[in-house]
Design an enzyme around this catalytic site. Structure first.
Site, PDB file in Angstrom:
ATOM      1  N   HIS A   1       0.831  -1.204   0.000  1.00 51.97           N
ATOM      2  CA  HIS A   1       0.000   0.000   0.000  1.00 51.97           C
ATOM      3  C   HIS A   1       0.868   1.257   0.000  1.00 51.97           C
ATOM      4  O   HIS A   1       0.619   2.200  -0.758  1.00 51.97           O
ATOM      5  CB  HIS A   1      -0.917  -0.012   1.227  1.00 51.97           C
ATOM      6  CG  HIS A   1      -1.676   1.269   1.428  1.00 51.97           C
ATOM      7  ND1 HIS A   1      -2.802   1.580   0.702  1.00 51.97           N
ATOM      8  CD2 HIS A   1      -1.450   2.328   2.264  1.00 51.97           C
ATOM      9  CE1 HIS A   1      -3.254   2.775   1.079  1.00 51.97           C
ATOM     10  NE2 HIS A   1      -2.446   3.246   2.026  1.00 51.97           N
TER      11      HIS A   1
ATOM     12  N   CYS B   1      41.616 -22.170  26.089  1.00 56.73           N
ATOM     13  CA  CYS B   1      41.347 -21.190  25.032  1.00 56.73           C
ATOM     14  C   CYS B   1      40.031 -21.508  24.322  1.00 56.73           C
ATOM     15  O   CYS B   1      39.360 -20.616  23.807  1.00 56.73           O
ATOM     16  CB  CYS B   1      42.497 -21.137  24.031  1.00 56.73           C
ATOM     17  SG  CYS B   1      42.872 -22.713  23.242  1.00 56.73           S
TER      18      CYS B   1
ATOM     19  N   HIS C   1      45.285 -23.886  18.820  1.00 55.96           N
ATOM     20  CA  HIS C   1      44.939 -22.764  19.693  1.00 55.96           C
ATOM     21  C   HIS C   1      43.767 -21.998  19.091  1.00 55.96           C
ATOM     22  O   HIS C   1      43.701 -21.797  17.874  1.00 55.96           O
ATOM     23  CB  HIS C   1      46.151 -21.834  19.845  1.00 55.96           C
ATOM     24  CG  HIS C   1      45.892 -20.661  20.741  1.00 55.96           C
ATOM     25  ND1 HIS C   1      45.588 -20.800  22.077  1.00 55.96           N
ATOM     26  CD2 HIS C   1      45.876 -19.320  20.482  1.00 55.96           C
ATOM     27  CE1 HIS C   1      45.419 -19.594  22.606  1.00 55.96           C
ATOM     28  NE2 HIS C   1      45.580 -18.691  21.654  1.00 55.96           N
TER      29      HIS C   1
END
Length: 533
Positions: A95, A195, A487
């Site tokens: 619209h 880690c 790591h």
């Protein structure tokens, strides 16, 4: 309501916000003519804040979509003419486009939406009218049991008490958030091969809605606080955003992880993806909302974890004899994607195919993009004669094809690139480079796009009004090294396009090139626009 109205203005997609002048949306001036204030008040009185029984009946009868006749789907009213339409099905957008009526009002929350800005907007005068009419409606509302004559006074706008004003005067120091502010950046001490935990903690603490939840003290603990992982995460967020610069030592978090996820206990190197799923599972169990309300996610849970991370994966199994389709929808927290170079065959892809071109990824010959992996994940798969299923239509075992697509997307989409291969014959790490974009459009991988994609006819048209499936990258977890010795580090995004590398206790500035050139193991994307539920 005000928080919900502004929450989607997160910095993932600053363009729509930064173009707006300090005075607010420039397009409201076209509406502010003649008797606009009175017209706006009438809309709020009759169709938004319905205080009396009469106005509630009028709203129930009148407020239906003029296109599809639905009562729900987040109805909006055009501010320029008498027209109600769905926001969810884009009928109000159609619209606005055809009539060039740029403003509409949310009939549930009262927010003003600008189709030019593609966002809910703030205008001081309009906001004042909304608040005044809301207060009037609250005072008119009468509880059915007659116990509360009006709720306007009970739920009035918050204002500081004398005591709070006194505290503010005695504590004049304020912390100003600037573009180069480092609040939220804090290293984590490695406690011995941890880690894998540190990199996931960095990603979670920089997830915007999770951060907002924990920093606003929303968790109501029903466990002993020393055994609740959610309480520890809440404390962790406080530590991260306290402004302290020294690395944090997450020993309590590690202890709770060992307690609640015993397969991760010990000082051996663990898989970051496995830790992410275990952490989400424990957080989900510890903050599960059992208030009886049915949540709008495939896990049917109101907890903050499911609100943010849960999506719905649609599986369609099609019988090759009668072509009958059996559909199931399962919840997911992440999507695991196969990579070229693994023992699982990876289909040949032509550079610059539909998904990759759509998402702005640059291909070089032989390079693989994230969208290639997603296209492979959502392609039809022939199950073969050794995996026949019993078809409910044929009433016999038949060969079939299976296809996975996204039925419902989560707020945060996590993609797991399957770099670690474990089989009876070998254990190895797959180092294939996979390019990934800063911005990702998931539209091609939705269940609604399945049929056209199966026929190879999918063409993505640019729709400026459709931002529902667009995501922005905010965290990347990487693994360096081999399967036996490696790591984990994380790239996280802070303030628009500022990136930082988190390597346990060390935080360093990173460039966008550093991020996009990294190998990538876990990719975290956040929706650019959040809609009302």
């Amino acid at each position: 309501v005000q928080l919900a109205r502004t929450q989607h203005l997160w910095t993932v997609k600053p363009d729509a916000v930064t173009t707006m002048s300090p005075a607010g949306c420039p397009h409201v001036n076209g509406f502010k003519v003649d008797n606009w204030k009175q017209n706006l008040r009438v809309i709020y009185q009759c169709f938004v804040w319905s205080g009396s029984a009469e106005t509630r009946k009028r709203k129930a009868k009148s407020c239906i979509c003029h296109m599809c006749g639905a009562h729900l789907n987040r109805l909006h009213s055009c501010l320029y003419c008498v027209f109600f339409a769905c926001f969810a099905k884009k009928h109000i957008h159609e619209h606005a486009k055809s009539k060039r009526h740029n403003l509409a009002i949310d009939l549930l929350y009262g927010g003003i939406y600008c189709f030019m800005c593609q966002d809910y907007i703030y205008d001081k005068e309009m906001e004042q009218i909304a608040k005044e009419e809301q207060r009037k409606a609250w005072k008119m509302f009468v509880c059915p049991c007659k116990c509360v004559p009006g709720i306007g006074e009970k739920y009035s706008t918050w204002e500081p008490t004398k005591r709070e004003l006194e505290l503010l005067r005695h504590n004049p120091k304020r912390r100003r958030i600037t573009s180069n502010c480092t609040i939220g950046l804090r290293g984590l001490i490695n406690l011995g091969n941890t880690c894998f935990m540190n990199c996931i903690v960095q990603a979670l603490t920089h997830t915007p809605l999770l951060r907002d939840f924990f920093l606003s003290d929303r968790h109501k603990c029903e466990m002993q606080s020393n055994s609740c992982l959610v309480c520890e995460m809440s404390q962790l967020f406080q530590e991260f955003y306290s402004g302290h610069r020294s690395p944090h030592i997450p020993f309590r978090l590690l202890h709770l992880v060992w307690t609640h996820a015993r397969h991760l206990a010990g000082y051996e190197q663990q898989d970051a993806h496995e830790f992410l799923i275990a952490a989400l599972d424990v957080l989900h169990r510890h903050c599960k909302d059992d208030n009886g309300k049915k949540a709008n996610n495939p896990n049917h849970c109101n907890c903050i974890i499911d609100q943010i991370f849960t999506g719905g994966l649609q599986s369609d199994v099609t019988c090759q004899a009668c072509h009958g389709v059996s559909t199931t929808i399962d919840p997911f927290w992440d999507i695991s994607l196969d990579l070229p170079g693994s023992s699982t065959p990876f289909w040949p892809l032509s550079p610059g195919g539909d998904g990759s071109a759509l998402n702005g990824e640059s291909h070089t010959t032989g390079a693989t993009a994230l969208t290639d992996c997603l296209r492979r994940f959502t392609r039809p798969e022939h199950l073969g004669s050794s995996a026949k299923i019993k078809c409910s239509g044929c009433h016999s075992y038949q060969e079939s094809t299976k296809q996975l697509t996204m039925k419902k997307l989560p707020i945060v989409a996590c993609f797991h690139l399957k770099r670690f291969e474990h089989s009876a014959k070998l254990r190895r790490k797959i180092t294939t480079y996979v390019s990934f974009p800063l911005e990702l459009d998931m539209t091609p991988f939705m269940a609604s796009s399945k049929e056209s994609r199966m026929n190879g006819q999918y063409q993505q048209t640019v729709d400026p009004f459709n931002n529902d499936n667009k995501y922005s990258l905010f965290a990347v977890v990487n693994h360096q090294g081999t399967l036996e010795s490696g790591h984990y580090t994380t790239f996280i995004r802070q303030h628009k396009d500022q990136w930082f590398k988190c390597d346990d206790a060390i935080i360093t500035k990173a460039s966008i090139k550093d991020v996009l050139d990294s190998e990538g193991y876990l990719l975290f994307y956040h929706k650019q626009f959040l809609e009302y539920e």
